[in-house]
Scaffold this motif. Structure first.
Motif, PDB file in Angstrom:
ATOM      1  N   SER A   1     -90.459 -81.220  -3.783  1.00 26.28           N
ATOM      2  CA  SER A   1     -89.562 -80.083  -3.984  1.00 26.28           C
ATOM      3  C   SER A   1     -89.730 -79.545  -5.403  1.00 26.28           C
ATOM      4  O   SER A   1     -90.410 -80.151  -6.236  1.00 26.28           O
ATOM      5  CB  SER A   1     -88.106 -80.491  -3.753  1.00 26.28           C
ATOM      6  N   GLY A   2     -89.096 -78.406  -5.654  1.00 26.47           N
ATOM      7  CA  GLY A   2     -89.085 -77.856  -7.002  1.00 26.47           C
ATOM      8  C   GLY A   2     -89.970 -76.655  -7.212  1.00 26.47           C
ATOM      9  O   GLY A   2     -89.995 -76.088  -8.303  1.00 26.47           O
ATOM     10  N   GLY A   3     -90.697 -76.242  -6.189  1.00 31.22           N
ATOM     11  CA  GLY A   3     -91.553 -75.075  -6.341  1.00 31.22           C
ATOM     12  C   GLY A   3     -90.742 -73.804  -6.431  1.00 31.22           C
ATOM     13  O   GLY A   3     -89.525 -73.791  -6.238  1.00 31.22           O
ATOM     14  N   GLY A   4     -91.436 -72.724  -6.726  1.00 31.17           N
ATOM     15  CA  GLY A   4     -90.763 -71.438  -6.818  1.00 31.17           C
ATOM     16  C   GLY A   4     -91.648 -70.408  -7.471  1.00 31.17           C
ATOM     17  O   GLY A   4     -92.853 -70.618  -7.655  1.00 31.17           O
ATOM     18  N   LEU A   5     -91.034 -69.300  -7.822  1.00 29.31           N
ATOM     19  CA  LEU A   5     -91.719 -68.193  -8.492  1.00 29.31           C
ATOM     20  C   LEU A   5     -91.422 -68.263  -9.986  1.00 29.31           C
ATOM     21  O   LEU A   5     -90.255 -68.358 -10.388  1.00 29.31           O
ATOM     22  CB  LEU A   5     -91.234 -66.859  -7.918  1.00 29.31           C
ATOM     23  N   VAL A   6     -92.455 -68.206 -10.783  1.00 26.05           N
ATOM     24  CA  VAL A   6     -92.287 -68.279 -12.229  1.00 26.05           C
ATOM     25  C   VAL A   6     -93.262 -67.309 -12.885  1.00 26.05           C
ATOM     26  O   VAL A   6     -94.349 -67.048 -12.347  1.00 26.05           O
ATOM     27  CB  VAL A   6     -92.507 -69.730 -12.733  1.00 26.05           C
TER      28      VAL A   6
END
Length: 121
Positions: free
Chosen positions: A6-11
């Motif tokens: 977990s912990g992914g996203g847009l950066v």
């Protein structure tokens, strides 16, 4: 036996993310851990791996100096800290556990489901 990434996203480029890999059903500290990533149309590649026996850590040249790995044995979790992210880091990131540290995905017995990391402005 399960790994949960977990912990992914847009950066934005230059930003940071921390991915987590939590284990259930087995003790993660006993295992070598590998973080891999796969971008669209590309093969899965090793990013970073850590030995279960002596904690030796190995980095792909593309992430050296930017990515680090750490373990929280109390939480049975491994973290991938990613700093100074670049658009070319965009991929689905996977954690894996196995008996031997290796750059080969085939060496790992347990895999998380993957978490998307997108680096874009």
């Amino acid at each position: 036996v399960q790994l949960q990434a977990s912990g992914g996203g847009l950066v934005q480029p230059g930003g940071s993310l921390r991915l987590s890999c939590a284990a259930s059903g087995f003790t993660l500290d006993d295992y070598a851990i590998g973080w891999f990533r796969q971008a669209p149309g590309k093969e899965r590649e090793g990013v970073l791996c850590i030995s279960g026996s002596d904690g030796s850590t190995y980095y792909a040249d593309s992430v050296k100096g930017r990515f680090t790995i750490s373990r929280d044995n109390a939480k049975n979790t491994v973290y991938l800290q990613m700093n100074s992210l670049k658009p070319e880091d965009t991929a689905v990131y996977y954690c894996a556990a196995g008996w031997e540290v290796s750059w080969s995905p085939w060496s790992y017995d347990y895999w998380g489901q993957g978490t998307q990391v997108t680096v874009s402005s």
